[in-house]
Motif scaffolding. Structure first.
Motif, mmCIF file in Angstrom:
data_model
loop_
_atom_site.group_PDB
_atom_site.id
_atom_site.type_symbol
_atom_site.label_atom_id
_atom_site.label_comp_id
_atom_site.label_asym_id
_atom_site.label_seq_id
_atom_site.Cartn_x
_atom_site.Cartn_y
_atom_site.Cartn_z
ATOM 1 N N LEU B 31 30.927 27.927 28.847
ATOM 2 C CA LEU B 31 30.044 27.916 27.687
ATOM 3 C C LEU B 31 30.407 29.090 26.799
ATOM 4 O O LEU B 31 30.796 30.149 27.280
ATOM 5 N N GLY B 35 29.831 34.760 21.934
ATOM 6 C CA GLY B 35 31.276 34.978 22.024
ATOM 7 C C GLY B 35 31.684 36.441 22.048
ATOM 8 O O GLY B 35 32.864 36.753 22.099
ATOM 9 N N LEU B 38 32.996 36.919 25.709
ATOM 10 C CA LEU B 38 34.022 35.962 26.125
ATOM 11 C C LEU B 38 35.265 36.023 25.232
ATOM 12 O O LEU B 38 36.396 36.047 25.734
ATOM 13 N N THR B 112 23.908 36.938 22.482
ATOM 14 C CA THR B 112 22.665 36.309 22.910
ATOM 15 C C THR B 112 22.142 36.909 24.220
ATOM 16 O O THR B 112 22.886 37.528 24.980
ATOM 17 N N GLU B 124 25.715 46.211 31.450
ATOM 18 C CA GLU B 124 24.886 45.454 30.535
ATOM 19 C C GLU B 124 23.489 46.083 30.454
ATOM 20 O O GLU B 124 22.890 46.409 31.483
ATOM 21 N N ASP B 125 22.990 46.217 29.233
ATOM 22 C CA ASP B 125 21.678 46.860 29.064
ATOM 23 C C ASP B 125 20.513 45.914 29.349
ATOM 24 O O ASP B 125 19.530 46.307 29.978
#
Ligand SMILES: Cc1cc2nc3c(=O)[nH]c(=O)nc-3n(C[C@H](O)[C@H](O)[C@H](O)COP(=O)(O)OP(=O)(O)OC[C@H]3O[C@@H](n4cnc5c(N)ncnc54)[C@H](O)[C@@H]3O)c2cc1C
Lengths: 807, 292
Positions: B31, B35, B38, B112, B124-125
């Motif tokens: 998915l 982006g 990714l 997102t 990651e926060d």
């Protein structure tokens, strides 16, 4: 005009509302840049154009056992695969550097740094070219890497440059300046001597636009055209002629809009040469454009100086001498771009802005398994390192003497009556009023008030129950003397090419003009500044003067834009050319007015008859007359133009005083730059807005280098700064609102009194920020960049080595 | 320019279609939401999905709303929306405080909530935020929806409970009364990933002691982005400076930072202690209505 007096601002305005000469005006080039209509190398699309991509070494040091390109060649969209072996057959596997060394275009025997060029693929599109890179099979035999410059000369260090006959170590050169014996004497007797080791770590200019080129060898005409990201198009043309043996008159270098250079686009990179070879092999235009990581990992880095300084003084703070030993990490090839006779650039200007008799430096340069370069990032040929050294040493002295660093500086600054001043290492500073600049910076800063606030905060922090998170306040000063405008031909050349600049000015029949320059803007605003220079002399509106540059077929020879040399050298050439046109205009006007040239007087843009101002000729009228049927005196040719080659008699020496105020979080080590005051003296300001823009950019650079920018390497030689996630550039969030000031001391030898300013702030500001951080921490020294971790470790008394991987 | 390896592209118009496409294209399909994690990995050719399934058309997954005693956040909610959400600001200040220091406005406009959690970057926060708040995620597949506690969501760096053919559709957090929350991050520069960051919520009981507390920690190898022993230590205790110090020290001692160019291990550990204490103190002040 003689430059000892300050010229009045050019008051009159042109029809478009621009100053007829010096003054603020919007940049002519911004109309296209702001609309996104700039035209960069990567925007070029030629019919039939192919795309190149470079396979790079994953190892810092390895022998190449074999390269198998067959799978890549079988890719349906691949047109050519070029390896070092192919280049060897063309005698192109190696090329000369700008420092008398050679460097590999494509590695043949060994790879010597991570990211080094190994093979080149040309394909129908850039995706296929990159896909095909993965199909090349290289077998490497990894070797131990020389990562820590301090161990490069160890007896058991692997020899990096075994390609050079008879090489048994990694030593490049030893070089000295100044008087070692005089220093011995002074240091032996001095009441106070402070010694300090410090690193100016490897950083990267990181221009927004990476490097690239489109090469087209026209098979019909035999002419090679290269559109390329270069700050020095003419120098590149000559080097291609020398490297590739191509006839120089059949080479055209076009440097279109350039998205930042900072020294990164002076050198000739293998990619450029490979795009040319690719075009010769495929008979089609070939584009090569590097990506961000390639730019950061393989193109010209900056600094990497390990310095040991010693300063001698009396107890009451009179400086007596400064000496320094430098270990210079040049990477795997000596590719420093600097004048031939200056192997350490202008580093020996390190005596700075102060009055003392004894100075000496010794620089030892070594090879390591890192990318080449060394002079880049707006450093004015290593004056950045020099200023950092002296400004840190002066603060170290203040620390030991417990003296206020502003007071210590004032006590030792050169006085105005000492100019022109010859430094202990032989530089002749042209003009300056240093105490005035220091006073002005202190005034803007409210220096005494800041020191009071600091004292109060320190007292409060010492109270029982004080907030352990209360910020530590620091104030840092840096006073710098720059040396820009390289340079006098008899002292300065690059690859044998003297550093004088040509310039052609042509006034067309209707009075509009074209100015052709050899220098190349990368964002500095040449199209505006140079038009203003001509306007200042001739009174032609700046909007009526087209500045042409960046095309070797259409501009005179010159060495390009770096080291803040454009205005000092080509700016002088433009002023002289305009003056010649003005002189000729007088003869033409006299012929038209049927009087003697001696009877004419000049008002801005017009020659008129003395005593009868209504009788005169404007520049436009003169331009038409000189192209028309008017009979000119014996020996006077028609048309209105001038060609000049300007050979600067000396560098210009801009200077300034910077004050930074920082707050450090004592628990996390985070540094916040609260205020930054920058007083610059670059002589008269042609376009004050452009000057301020240059200063703003340089100050951001300084904050970046002081707080976050660094390229470190791990013990295998892996580059730890290979992306913008790893190589941090400052953002607006880290920059305070700059507080600028100025003093104006014209250069006595420049035709319009101006000095360069492009690099002043990059040169001067890192020391101010570092001095402020160390003042906050009440430490004598720790190395930048002061990332939160580095600051905290410095507070713990266990500082980090900035050049090595954190373990 | 950095260029990705070849890939196929599909666009999903509904969650059902996204699941169908995932099922059809198999495990090599990915998915793509904002982006921003990714695509950089694809350009560096560290990720090479055969097919990208674009879910940016799934506007029905872009919401923040109160459902009973929970707040539900759709997977396609952008960082910028979280940052500006009045609903979240009313209940948990930690969201805006964390979002303000996640990347930069350009990234926040596209990145997102779902993508952030599924990326499961160890720095990651939002993982720390949801871990602190003890959120739940809703995952859908052809078989239907299942709910996973955040404590079971992360399976390791870059690995989550989302399996082949599954899509994360929602994240939920319980609404709590008499609560304050805060987020503290140290970064080398605006827009950089954390050197270390810590978030917390503190809920007071009637007796003025800490009724419930959550601690989230990122970038330092904290298990499941939290520190249960420190939470246990505080629960039921009055919010004294000593208790906070002790809890912060437990967090510092029990995480597993690794040295990198953001800092050495000792510094990161020290930082965890400082940031956890600051986040707890500010949460307490907010729960008491003492601080903005
Ligand atoms: C310059 C920069 C700085 C950043 N700084 C920070 C920072 O400081 N802190 C921080 O926390 N983050 C940071 N990020 C990451 C940013 O928050 C990303 O947006 C986020 O991590 C990924 O969200 P995305 O929507 O872009 O996901 P994508 O990149 O589209 O996807 C990421 C992964 O999640 C999967 N995925 C996406 N949506 C779903 C779904 N609904 N169900 C199942 N799988 C899904 C994808 O298949 C992919 O594997 C930064 C990113 C950048 C580019």
């Amino acid at each position: 005009m003689t430059a000892t007096e300050i010229p009045p601002p050019d008051a009159a305005l042109s029809p478009a509302g621009n100053p007829l000469g010096f003054g603020r005006m919007l940049r002519k080039e911004d109309a296209r840049f702001l609309r996104g209509q700039g035209h960069y190398v990567d925007d070029l699309r030629l019919p039939g154009m192919l795309h190149g991509a470079i396979l790079r070494s994953p190892y810092a040091h390895a022998r190449i056992v074999s390269i198998d390109t067959s799978a890549a060649e079988a890719h349906p969209k691949v047109k050519a695969v070029i390896t070092g072996a192919v280049l060897e057959t063309l005698n192109l596997a190696w090329m000369p550097t700008l420092s008398g060394d050679v460097t590999a275009v494509l590695a043949t025997d060994k790879v010597r740094y991570q990211g080094q060029e190994v093979a080149f693929v040309v394909a129908e599109d850039e995706y296929s070219a990159r896909d095909a890179l993965e199909l090349i099979d290289v077998e490497y035999d990894p070797l131990p890497a020389v990562v820590d410059a301090r161990h490069a000369l160890d007896p058991d260090a692997p020899v990096i440059r075994d390609d050079l006959e008879g090489r048994t170590d990694n030593h490049i050169y030893d070089w000295e300046a100044g008087d070692a014996a005089a220093c011995e004497e002074v240091f032996a007797k001095a009441e106070v001597v402070v010694a300090q080791d410090m690193i100016y770590p490897r950083v990267h200019p990181a221009p927004m636009e990476t490097c690239g080129s489109v090469a087209h060898m026209d098979p019909v005409t035999g002419k090679l055209t290269v559109w390329t990201t270069t700050q020095a198009p003419h120098a590149h043309r000559t080097v291609y002629a020398l490297v590739a043996g191509l006839p120089e008159h059949k080479i055209q270098i076009i440097s279109p809009d350039i998205g930042g250079g900072f020294g990164n686009k002076v050198g000739i990179y293998p990619g450029y040469v490979l795009s040319i070879v690719g075009s010769i092999v495929t008979k089609a235009p070939v584009k090569w454009m590097e990506d961000r990581s390639e730019n950061l990992m393989s193109t010209s880095f900056a600094r990497d100086y390990h310095m040991h300084g010693e300063i001698a003084a009396t107890k009451d703070g009179k400086i007596l001498g400064l000496r320094v030993n430098v270990l210079a990490d040049h990477g795997a090839f000596n590719g420093v771009a600097q004048p031939t006779k200056f192997p350490a650039g202008f580093f020996h200007i390190f005596t700075g802005s102060y009055d003392y008799p004894a100075a000496h430096c010794k620089v030892t340069a070594v090879y390591t398994n890192k990318a080449l370069g060394g002079v880049a990032y707006a450093c004015s040929f290593r004056i950045t390192e020099a200023v950092y050294l002296v400004e840190r040493m002066v603060d170290c002295l203040a620390f030991e003497l417990k003296m206020d660093p502003a007071e210590l500086r004032m006590k030792n600054l050169l006085r105005p009556e000492q100019f022109p001043y010859t430094t202990p290492t032989g530089w002749e500073y042209d003009s300056g009023n240093y105490p005035a600049a220091l006073d002005e910076a202190k005034r803007i800063a409210g220096y005494d008030e800041l020191r009071r606030e600091q004292a109060e905060r320190r007292a409060a922090a010492a109270e029982p129950g004080a907030d352990p998170a209360a910020p530590l306040m620091g104030i840092g000063i840096s006073f710098f003397t720059e040396g820009v405008g390289a340079g006098p031909r008899k002292h300065m050349d690059i690859l044998g090419l003297g550093m004088a600049d040509g310039c052609d000015l042509r006034v067309h029949p209707t009075g509009k003009a074209q100015l052709r320059l050899s220098v190349q803007t990368q964002g500095q605003g040449h199209e505006t500044t140079f038009a203003q220079i001509v306007s200042h002399v001739l009174g032609i509106p700046p909007e009526d003067i087209e500045v042409i540059h960046g095309d070797t077929d259409n501009t005179p020879f010159g060495l390009g834009t770096y080291g803040s040399r454009s205005t000092p050298v080509s700016g002088a050439a433009a002023a002289v050319a305009a003056q010649r046109v003005k002189d000729k205009a007088r003869i033409v006007a006299a012929a038209a007015l049927e009087c003697s040239p001696d009877d004419l007087e000049w008002e801005h843009g017009r020659w008129y008859v003395k005593g009868d101002p209504s009788k005169g000729q404007t520049m436009a009228e003169i331009a038409m007359a000189s192209h028309g049927s008017l009979e000119l005196p014996e020996g006077v040719e028609g048309h209105l133009d001038a060609s000049v080659v300007y050979n600067p008699p000396n560098l210009t020496y801009p200077f300034g005083c910077y004050i930074a105020v920082v707050d450090v979080d004592p628990q996390t080590g985070q540094v916040k730059v609260r205020r930054f005051i920058a007083v610059d003296d670059c002589g008269p300001r042609i376009n004050p807005m452009i000057v301020e823009g240059q200063v703003h950019g340089g100050l951001a650079d300084g904050v970046g280098m002081a707080l976050m920018e660094v390229i470190a390497f791990d013990s295998d030689g892996n580059n730890l700064g290979g992306s913008f996630m790893d190589y941090l550039l400052p953002t607006s969030m880290e920059c305070p609102s700059w507080e600028l000031g100025q003093t104006v001391t014209p250069s006595p030898h420049h035709p319009i009194g101006v000095k360069g300013v492009g690099e002043s702030a990059t040169v001067g500001s890192p020391a101010a920020v570092v001095n402020a951080v160390l003042d906050a921490l009440q430490l004598r020294h720790a190395d930048m960049p002061f990332t939160p971790a580095a600051t905290w470790r410095a507070m713990q008394g266990r500082p980090l080595r900035p050049d090595l991987a954190i373990e | 320019m950095q260029t990705p390896a070849p890939f196929e592209y599909e666009r999903a118009a509904s969650v059902e279609e996204a699941i169908a496409l995932l099922t059809r294209h198999g495990p090599e399909a990915r998915l793509i939401a904002g982006g921003h994690s990714l695509l950089p990995m694809m350009k560096l050719r560290l990720a090479r999905p055969e097919t990208l399934i674009d879910i940016n058309g799934l506007a029905d997954l872009d919401y923040i709303r109160v459902e009973g005693d929970q707040i539900a956040i759709g997977a396609m909610t952008r960082h910028a929306t979280v940052l500006e959400s009045a609903v979240l600001a009313e209940h948990y200040r930690i969201f805006a405080e964390a979002e303000r220091v996640i990347a930069d406005p350009i990234v926040r406009n596209r990145g997102t909530v779902g993508g952030s959690l599924c990326q499961a970057d160890p720095s990651e926060d939002l993982s720390a935020v949801f871990a602190a708040l003890r959120g739940q995620v809703v995952i859908r597949s052809v078989e239907g929806a299942r709910t996973v506690d955040l404590g079971n969501f992360h399976r390791g760096p870059y690995e989550t409970a989302v399996g082949d053919g599954e899509i994360l559709v929602e994240v939920r957090v319980p609404i709590r009364t008499r609560t304050g929350s805060a987020y503290e991050k140290v970064e080398r520069r605006a827009g950089d990933w954390s050197v270390a960051a810590a978030g917390a919520f503190v809920q007071f009981g009637d007796d003025g002691s800490i009724a419930d507390v959550g601690i989230g920690i990122t970038a330092v190898g904290a298990e499941h982005f939290t520190c249960a022993p420190a939470e246990d230590l505080l629960r039921g205790r009055p919010p004294t400076a000593e208790a906070i110090e002790e809890a912060a020290a437990i967090c510092a001692a029990s995480c597993h930072p690794s040295a990198d160019q953001r800092g050495p291990v000792d510094y990161k550990r020290h930082l965890v202690g400082v940031l956890v204490a600051r986040a707890l103190n500010r949460s307490i002040a907010r729960a008491r209505g003492e601080a903005a």
